[in-house]
Scaffold this motif. Structure first.
Motif, PDB file in Angstrom:
ATOM      1  N   SER A 232      -2.803  10.894  -8.397  1.00  0.00           N
ATOM      2  CA  SER A 232      -3.807  10.619  -9.424  1.00  0.00           C
ATOM      3  C   SER A 232      -3.701   9.157  -9.850  1.00  0.00           C
ATOM      4  O   SER A 232      -2.631   8.687 -10.233  1.00  0.00           O
ATOM      5  CB  SER A 232      -3.564  11.522 -10.633  1.00  0.00           C
ATOM      6  N   SER A 233      -4.811   8.447  -9.802  1.00  0.00           N
ATOM      7  CA  SER A 233      -4.810   7.043 -10.235  1.00  0.00           C
ATOM      8  C   SER A 233      -4.406   6.917 -11.699  1.00  0.00           C
ATOM      9  O   SER A 233      -3.838   5.919 -12.111  1.00  0.00           O
ATOM     10  CB  SER A 233      -6.181   6.410 -10.017  1.00  0.00           C
ATOM     11  N   GLN A 234      -4.699   7.948 -12.490  1.00  0.00           N
ATOM     12  CA  GLN A 234      -4.334   7.951 -13.912  1.00  0.00           C
ATOM     13  C   GLN A 234      -2.828   7.788 -14.088  1.00  0.00           C
ATOM     14  O   GLN A 234      -2.364   7.120 -15.001  1.00  0.00           O
ATOM     15  CB  GLN A 234      -4.802   9.253 -14.553  1.00  0.00           C
ATOM     16  N   TYR A 235      -2.046   8.389 -13.208  1.00  0.00           N
ATOM     17  CA  TYR A 235      -0.592   8.280 -13.284  1.00  0.00           C
ATOM     18  C   TYR A 235      -0.053   7.141 -12.411  1.00  0.00           C
ATOM     19  O   TYR A 235       0.913   6.491 -12.777  1.00  0.00           O
ATOM     20  CB  TYR A 235       0.083   9.598 -12.897  1.00  0.00           C
ATOM     21  N   PHE A 236      -0.667   6.903 -11.273  1.00  0.00           N
ATOM     22  CA  PHE A 236      -0.165   5.882 -10.358  1.00  0.00           C
ATOM     23  C   PHE A 236      -0.110   4.503 -11.020  1.00  0.00           C
ATOM     24  O   PHE A 236       0.842   3.747 -10.817  1.00  0.00           O
ATOM     25  CB  PHE A 236      -1.030   5.809  -9.092  1.00  0.00           C
ATOM     26  N   CYS A 237      -1.106   4.180 -11.804  1.00  0.00           N
ATOM     27  CA  CYS A 237      -1.163   2.842 -12.415  1.00  0.00           C
ATOM     28  C   CYS A 237      -0.222   2.683 -13.605  1.00  0.00           C
ATOM     29  O   CYS A 237      -0.143   1.613 -14.189  1.00  0.00           O
ATOM     30  CB  CYS A 237      -2.591   2.497 -12.802  1.00  0.00           C
ATOM     31  N   ARG A 238       0.528   3.709 -13.961  1.00  0.00           N
ATOM     32  CA  ARG A 238       1.476   3.638 -15.082  1.00  0.00           C
ATOM     33  C   ARG A 238       2.869   3.253 -14.588  1.00  0.00           C
ATOM     34  O   ARG A 238       3.814   4.024 -14.634  1.00  0.00           O
ATOM     35  CB  ARG A 238       1.546   4.978 -15.805  1.00  0.00           C
ATOM     36  N   PHE A 239       2.990   2.055 -14.134  1.00  0.00           N
ATOM     37  CA  PHE A 239       4.287   1.570 -13.669  1.00  0.00           C
ATOM     38  C   PHE A 239       4.736   0.432 -14.563  1.00  0.00           C
ATOM     39  O   PHE A 239       3.959  -0.123 -15.332  1.00  0.00           O
ATOM     40  CB  PHE A 239       4.222   1.129 -12.196  1.00  0.00           C
ATOM     41  N   PHE A 240       5.990   0.096 -14.453  1.00  0.00           N
ATOM     42  CA  PHE A 240       6.555  -0.994 -15.245  1.00  0.00           C
ATOM     43  C   PHE A 240       7.753  -1.551 -14.483  1.00  0.00           C
ATOM     44  O   PHE A 240       8.235  -0.940 -13.533  1.00  0.00           O
ATOM     45  CB  PHE A 240       6.965  -0.513 -16.650  1.00  0.00           C
ATOM     46  N   LEU A 241       8.190  -2.714 -14.898  1.00  0.00           N
ATOM     47  CA  LEU A 241       9.376  -3.328 -14.302  1.00  0.00           C
ATOM     48  C   LEU A 241      10.562  -3.126 -15.230  1.00  0.00           C
ATOM     49  O   LEU A 241      10.447  -3.285 -16.442  1.00  0.00           O
ATOM     50  CB  LEU A 241       9.162  -4.824 -14.087  1.00  0.00           C
ATOM     51  N   GLU A 242      11.679  -2.770 -14.627  1.00  0.00           N
ATOM     52  CA  GLU A 242      12.911  -2.650 -15.397  1.00  0.00           C
ATOM     53  C   GLU A 242      14.051  -3.207 -14.560  1.00  0.00           C
ATOM     54  O   GLU A 242      14.308  -2.721 -13.458  1.00  0.00           O
ATOM     55  CB  GLU A 242      13.183  -1.201 -15.773  1.00  0.00           C
ATOM     56  N   LEU A 243      14.683  -4.256 -15.073  1.00  0.00           N
ATOM     57  CA  LEU A 243      15.789  -4.917 -14.376  1.00  0.00           C
ATOM     58  C   LEU A 243      15.412  -5.312 -12.948  1.00  0.00           C
ATOM     59  O   LEU A 243      16.199  -5.171 -12.016  1.00  0.00           O
ATOM     60  CB  LEU A 243      17.033  -4.007 -14.381  1.00  0.00           C
ATOM     61  N   GLY A 244      14.187  -5.775 -12.784  1.00  0.00           N
ATOM     62  CA  GLY A 244      13.738  -6.246 -11.476  1.00  0.00           C
ATOM     63  C   GLY A 244      13.325  -5.147 -10.514  1.00  0.00           C
ATOM     64  O   GLY A 244      13.125  -5.410  -9.331  1.00  0.00           O
TER      65      GLY A 244
ATOM     66  N   ASP B 222       0.865  -1.172   0.000  1.00  0.00           N
ATOM     67  CA  ASP B 222       0.000   0.000   0.000  1.00  0.00           C
ATOM     68  C   ASP B 222       0.908   1.230   0.000  1.00  0.00           C
ATOM     69  O   ASP B 222       1.628   1.477   0.969  1.00  0.00           O
ATOM     70  CB  ASP B 222      -0.910  -0.013   1.222  1.00  0.00           C
ATOM     71  N   PHE B 223       0.870   1.996  -1.074  1.00  0.00           N
ATOM     72  CA  PHE B 223       1.740   3.155  -1.219  1.00  0.00           C
ATOM     73  C   PHE B 223       1.145   4.420  -0.607  1.00  0.00           C
ATOM     74  O   PHE B 223       1.767   5.483  -0.650  1.00  0.00           O
ATOM     75  CB  PHE B 223       2.070   3.386  -2.699  1.00  0.00           C
ATOM     76  N   SER B 224      -0.034   4.346  -0.015  1.00  0.00           N
ATOM     77  CA  SER B 224      -0.689   5.518   0.568  1.00  0.00           C
ATOM     78  C   SER B 224       0.184   6.248   1.590  1.00  0.00           C
ATOM     79  O   SER B 224       0.279   7.483   1.534  1.00  0.00           O
ATOM     80  CB  SER B 224      -2.021   5.136   1.202  1.00  0.00           C
ATOM     81  N   PRO B 225       0.819   5.544   2.536  1.00  0.00           N
ATOM     82  CA  PRO B 225       1.666   6.263   3.504  1.00  0.00           C
ATOM     83  C   PRO B 225       2.813   7.026   2.844  1.00  0.00           C
ATOM     84  O   PRO B 225       3.133   8.150   3.235  1.00  0.00           O
ATOM     85  CB  PRO B 225       2.199   5.150   4.415  1.00  0.00           C
ATOM     86  N   LEU B 226       3.417   6.456   1.820  1.00  0.00           N
ATOM     87  CA  LEU B 226       4.505   7.122   1.104  1.00  0.00           C
ATOM     88  C   LEU B 226       3.984   8.357   0.367  1.00  0.00           C
ATOM     89  O   LEU B 226       4.591   9.425   0.411  1.00  0.00           O
ATOM     90  CB  LEU B 226       5.169   6.159   0.123  1.00  0.00           C
ATOM     91  N   LEU B 227       2.840   8.208  -0.295  1.00  0.00           N
ATOM     92  CA  LEU B 227       2.296   9.309  -1.075  1.00  0.00           C
ATOM     93  C   LEU B 227       1.766  10.432  -0.191  1.00  0.00           C
ATOM     94  O   LEU B 227       1.641  11.576  -0.634  1.00  0.00           O
ATOM     95  CB  LEU B 227       1.199   8.804  -2.007  1.00  0.00           C
ATOM     96  N   SER B 228       1.473  10.140   1.052  1.00  0.00           N
ATOM     97  CA  SER B 228       0.971  11.170   1.968  1.00  0.00           C
ATOM     98  C   SER B 228       2.047  12.191   2.328  1.00  0.00           C
ATOM     99  O   SER B 228       1.745  13.240   2.888  1.00  0.00           O
ATOM    100  CB  SER B 228       0.406  10.529   3.234  1.00  0.00           C
ATOM    101  N   LYS B 229       3.303  11.903   1.992  1.00  0.00           N
ATOM    102  CA  LYS B 229       4.405  12.839   2.258  1.00  0.00           C
ATOM    103  C   LYS B 229       4.297  14.101   1.410  1.00  0.00           C
ATOM    104  O   LYS B 229       4.858  15.129   1.746  1.00  0.00           O
ATOM    105  CB  LYS B 229       5.761  12.173   1.997  1.00  0.00           C
ATOM    106  N   LYS B 230       3.594  13.996   0.273  1.00  0.00           N
ATOM    107  CA  LYS B 230       3.332  15.124  -0.624  1.00  0.00           C
ATOM    108  C   LYS B 230       4.601  15.878  -1.037  1.00  0.00           C
ATOM    109  O   LYS B 230       4.719  17.081  -0.872  1.00  0.00           O
ATOM    110  CB  LYS B 230       2.307  16.061  -0.013  1.00  0.00           C
ATOM    111  N   THR B 231       5.540  15.133  -1.594  1.00  0.00           N
ATOM    112  CA  THR B 231       6.765  15.735  -2.116  1.00  0.00           C
ATOM    113  C   THR B 231       6.596  15.996  -3.617  1.00  0.00           C
ATOM    114  O   THR B 231       5.616  15.550  -4.226  1.00  0.00           O
ATOM    115  CB  THR B 231       7.969  14.807  -1.901  1.00  0.00           C
ATOM    116  N   ALA B 232       7.546  16.665  -4.203  1.00  0.00           N
ATOM    117  CA  ALA B 232       7.499  16.939  -5.642  1.00  0.00           C
ATOM    118  C   ALA B 232       7.449  15.640  -6.450  1.00  0.00           C
ATOM    119  O   ALA B 232       6.846  15.594  -7.520  1.00  0.00           O
ATOM    120  CB  ALA B 232       8.703  17.771  -6.059  1.00  0.00           C
TER     121      ALA B 232
END
Length: 76
Positions: free
Chosen positions: A45-57, A28-38
């Motif tokens: 935004s869920s539109q951007y949050f779900c745009r992840f990928f794996l690279e080299l593990g 759950d990334f909510s605690p990390l995102l609550s820091k509200k950094t740049a």
């Protein structure tokens, strides 16, 4: 070395992570995102949050907008 081999967006700010040794868990990334950094503000935004990928593990994210062609600024 244990590697991240699969990541699935479940809902809201949770991602199921699967590893090369057969283990898995839900992060759950909510605690990390609550820091509200740049770096985290766009990921609220869920539109951007779900745009992840794996690279080299590693779990990576892109904040660049996608277009239907998959290449920004390219037509046809």
């Amino acid at each position: 070395m244990i590697k991240l081999i699969k990541a699935e967006w479940l809902y809201d700010k949770e991602i199921r992570l699967s590893f090369s040794d057969g283990s898995y868990g839900v992060m759950d990334f909510s605690p990390l995102l609550s820091k509200k950094t740049a770096m985290t503000l766009p990921l609220e935004s869920s539109q951007y949050f779900c745009r992840f990928f794996l690279e080299l593990g590693a779990l990576c994210s892109t904040l660049r907008p996608f277009t239907l062609s998959g290449v920004e600024g390219r037509s046809g």
